[in-house]
Design a protein around this motif. Structure first.
Motif, PDB file in Angstrom:
ATOM      1  N   ILE A  22     -33.034  -0.619  30.123  1.00 23.40           N
ATOM      2  CA  ILE A  22     -31.874  -0.233  30.916  1.00 23.40           C
ATOM      3  C   ILE A  22     -30.810   0.318  29.975  1.00 23.40           C
ATOM      4  N   THR A  23     -30.576   1.612  30.054  1.00 21.67           N
ATOM      5  CA  THR A  23     -29.533   2.227  29.240  1.00 21.67           C
ATOM      6  C   THR A  23     -28.187   1.646  29.635  1.00 21.67           C
ATOM      7  N   THR A  24     -27.472   1.098  28.664  1.00 16.49           N
ATOM      8  CA  THR A  24     -26.217   0.406  28.936  1.00 16.49           C
ATOM      9  C   THR A  24     -25.097   1.014  28.099  1.00 16.49           C
ATOM     10  N   LEU A  25     -24.085   1.542  28.781  1.00 20.47           N
ATOM     11  CA  LEU A  25     -22.925   2.132  28.115  1.00 20.47           C
ATOM     12  C   LEU A  25     -21.756   1.151  28.188  1.00 20.47           C
ATOM     13  N   LEU A  26     -20.991   1.086  27.105  1.00 20.74           N
ATOM     14  CA  LEU A  26     -19.891   0.135  27.020  1.00 20.74           C
ATOM     15  C   LEU A  26     -18.571   0.877  26.827  1.00 20.74           C
ATOM     16  N   ILE A  27     -17.619   0.581  27.705  1.00 18.51           N
ATOM     17  CA  ILE A  27     -16.246   1.084  27.567  1.00 18.51           C
ATOM     18  C   ILE A  27     -15.386  -0.119  27.211  1.00 18.51           C
ATOM     19  N   ALA A  47     -30.193  -2.245  26.948  1.00 15.35           N
ATOM     20  CA  ALA A  47     -30.124  -1.602  25.639  1.00 15.35           C
ATOM     21  C   ALA A  47     -28.751  -0.982  25.454  1.00 15.35           C
ATOM     22  N   LEU A  48     -27.886  -1.689  24.728  1.00 15.13           N
ATOM     23  CA  LEU A  48     -26.510  -1.254  24.559  1.00 15.13           C
ATOM     24  C   LEU A  48     -26.456  -0.053  23.619  1.00 15.13           C
ATOM     25  N   ALA A  49     -25.764   0.992  24.049  1.00 14.48           N
ATOM     26  CA  ALA A  49     -25.614   2.191  23.222  1.00 14.48           C
ATOM     27  C   ALA A  49     -24.871   1.839  21.939  1.00 14.48           C
ATOM     28  N   ASP A  50     -25.168   2.577  20.868  1.00  8.98           N
ATOM     29  CA  ASP A  50     -24.567   2.281  19.573  1.00  8.98           C
ATOM     30  C   ASP A  50     -23.058   2.486  19.575  1.00  8.98           C
ATOM     31  N   ASP A  51     -22.598   3.519  20.244  1.00  6.29           N
ATOM     32  CA  ASP A  51     -21.176   3.857  20.227  1.00  6.29           C
ATOM     33  C   ASP A  51     -20.487   3.430  21.511  1.00  6.29           C
ATOM     34  N   VAL A  52     -19.231   3.027  21.384  1.00  3.95           N
ATOM     35  CA  VAL A  52     -18.412   2.722  22.551  1.00  3.95           C
ATOM     36  C   VAL A  52     -18.019   4.035  23.215  1.00  3.95           C
ATOM     37  N   VAL A  53     -18.122   4.070  24.542  1.00  6.18           N
ATOM     38  CA  VAL A  53     -17.835   5.292  25.290  1.00  6.18           C
ATOM     39  C   VAL A  53     -16.347   5.363  25.599  1.00  6.18           C
ATOM     40  N   ASP A  54     -15.769   6.553  25.403  1.00  6.76           N
ATOM     41  CA  ASP A  54     -14.384   6.774  25.783  1.00  6.76           C
ATOM     42  C   ASP A  54     -14.336   7.074  27.275  1.00  6.76           C
ATOM     43  N   PRO A  55     -13.380   6.457  28.016  1.00 10.71           N
ATOM     44  CA  PRO A  55     -13.325   6.694  29.472  1.00 10.71           C
ATOM     45  C   PRO A  55     -13.211   8.165  29.856  1.00 10.71           C
ATOM     46  N   ALA A  56     -12.588   8.977  28.983  1.00 12.07           N
ATOM     47  CA  ALA A  56     -12.380  10.386  29.317  1.00 12.07           C
ATOM     48  C   ALA A  56     -13.531  11.280  28.865  1.00 12.07           C
ATOM     49  N   SER A  57     -14.530  10.702  28.208  1.00 12.23           N
ATOM     50  CA  SER A  57     -15.620  11.523  27.687  1.00 12.23           C
ATOM     51  C   SER A  57     -16.599  11.901  28.783  1.00 12.23           C
ATOM     52  N   ASP A  58     -17.404  12.921  28.512  1.00  9.86           N
ATOM     53  CA  ASP A  58     -18.408  13.396  29.458  1.00  9.86           C
ATOM     54  C   ASP A  58     -19.689  12.592  29.254  1.00  9.86           C
TER      55      ASP A  58
END
Length: 241
Positions: A22-27, A47-58
């Motif tokens: 399960i692709t998991t993105l973290l903000i 599966a937590l993504a390596d980088d933290v996602v910015d709320p404004a990112s695509d």
């Protein structure tokens, strides 16, 4: 003289168990919380993504990564959550979004759910409970803390008090009359916010059996999920006697 005979068997190869990914993105800008979540979700399907996602990112590139989970771990106002949630759901309609917060009022939670929120978890939850809640969300359920659910039920009960008084004087007809005793008992557990595991323990049945009962209940009361079923039960079951 007796001799022992030792028979050596060839080891049999065991096929590795397939674990869903399960692709998991973290903000999350809180580095401590980020590290804690990474530890909790290790050795799980998330599966937590390596980088933290910015709320404004695509994040539309993850739209095809199904199933996908987005964890929003920022302490924001309801309006700020909405400003983040709506574009996330627009970019990844199939993604499930869960907020980790414990400061939201019930009415704010309703607004977020209407905008597409799939779950609300407390940062104080222990690791195993959090993973279970996320698994429920990925299975199509909407997860809310018991305190929030009870507050919403209480509000609904107060708003529908005149109707409830009419129901007391009139025998229940429709789906409530077709519920078995076991189904009615499970509905009461749903009203209390019990998980499938807790219900199984209380009724001494398997979790698989609980799922079968819940599916039948949802069909009978025409509810889309267990939260709606609990709301339906608040209006009907408690006044059927």
């Amino acid at each position: 003289m007796a001799h022992e005979v030792i028979v050596m068997k060839q080891p049999q190869s065991v096929a590795p168990r397939t674990v869903p990914h399960i692709t998991t993105l973290l903000i999350c800008r809180n580095t401590v919380l980020h590290a804690g979540l990474r530890h909790i979700l290790s050795d799980t399907p998330f599966a937590l993504a390596d980088d933290v996602v910015d709320p404004a990112s695509d994040i539309s590139a993850f739209a095809g990564s199904e199933p996908a989970l987005i964890l929003l771990c920022e302490s924001l106002s309801p309006d700020e959550y909405l400003e983040i949630l709506e574009p996330l759901k627009a970019q990844c309609p199939a993604a499930r979004v869960v907020v980790l917060a414990d400061h939201l009022e019930p009415n704010a939670v309703v607004r977020l759910c209407e905008a597409g929120l799939n779950g609300l978890c407390s940062p104080a939850m222990d690791g195993s409970s959090l993973v279970t809640a996320l698994e429920l969300v990925m299975a199509g359920e909407t997860f809310l803390p018991a305190a929030i659910g009870l507050a919403l039920l209480e509000q609904l009960s107060r708003r529908s008090l005149p109707d409830a008084q009419v129901v007391k004087a009139t025998p229940i007809a429709g789906p409530a009359g077709r519920l078995s005793d076991r189904e009615a008992r499970i509905l009461q557990c749903l009203m209390q916010g019990d998980s499938n595991k807790m219900i199984a323990r209380q009724l001494d049945i398997t979790e698989a059996t609980v799922k079968v009962y819940i599916k039948s209940i949802l069909r009978k009361v025409q509810a889309a999920n267990r939260t709606q079923a609990a709301l339906w039960a608040q209006q009907h079951l408690q006044h059927s006697g």
